[in-house]
Enzyme design. Sequence first.
Site, mmCIF file in Angstrom:
data_model
loop_
_atom_site.group_PDB
_atom_site.id
_atom_site.type_symbol
_atom_site.label_atom_id
_atom_site.label_comp_id
_atom_site.label_asym_id
_atom_site.label_seq_id
_atom_site.Cartn_x
_atom_site.Cartn_y
_atom_site.Cartn_z
ATOM 1 C CG LEU A 1 -5.234 0.418 -1.335
ATOM 2 C CD1 LEU A 1 -6.267 1.126 -2.206
ATOM 3 C CD2 LEU A 1 -5.869 -0.095 -0.053
ATOM 4 C CG ASP B 1 5.313 0.910 -6.895
ATOM 5 O OD1 ASP B 1 4.290 0.598 -6.270
ATOM 6 O OD2 ASP B 1 5.878 2.026 -6.775
ATOM 7 C CE1 TYR C 1 -7.046 10.131 -5.870
ATOM 8 C CE2 TYR C 1 -9.053 10.579 -4.634
ATOM 9 C CZ TYR C 1 -7.997 9.742 -4.951
ATOM 10 O OH TYR C 1 -7.907 8.504 -4.366
#
Length: 260
Positions: free
Chosen positions: A18, A37, A166
């Site tokens: 994404l 990242d 999550y």
Amino acid sequence: MELNENISAVITGGASGLGAATARRLAEKGVKVALFDLNEEKGEALASELGGVFCKVNVTEDESVDAGFEKARAAVGQERILVNCAGIGNAIKTASRSKEDGSIKHFPMDAFNFVIQVNLVGTFRCIAKSAAGMLTLDPLADGDRGAMVNTASVAAEDGQIGQAAYSASKGGVVGMTLPIARDLSREGIRVNTILPGIFDTPLLAGAPQNVRDALGAMVPHPPRLGVPDEYAKLALCMIETGYFNGEDVRLDGGIRMAPR
């Protein structure tokens, strides 16, 4: 916000999935992009392709995030856009019995905390530090100093078996969107969140084709996996549309997740 070469953006989790799709869409508009990242190989390659900069960043560490923003701002300028795509997941039941010997175990607290630290605290850490930088900028003609897009998940509302950590982390992202938007509203910084459904990202890349097909068939319409560029298009809509603020939007083809 009008997107052009005078605008800079930071995308966390920007090396793939994404985040990478969003970075490409922003770069097409002329926006200068910085990719946060941990994957140096993919991050450097994409940054080179887009004429941006890669910053190796661990969103769970203050020092790493601070260094990332320092490097990004030196290379492309103070960001007016932040897109938070960095995230992880796991699948562990709250408590369960072993099928082999009947022994009982519970969700390891370190595994639960790690998901919270990356997905929820990491997102907030980047928001807070980016917002402080945006406050140094003058407002644009439309009144915007900045715009932020966060990534939650349909699991925030439809958590499945094994998704306690999550779902908690993504539910937290949803829950803090409006308060943060309110915190920053007088400063001209807008904040929105996308709740993606089942998307064709690196998390599913290794799944067998029959599993991928079955997941896609669960979606009412269109009956397929989401495409990262669809997320990117919605992210840009949120950034460019000045009246878009404090919202949480599902992007899921109409799916409502079953327990398993």
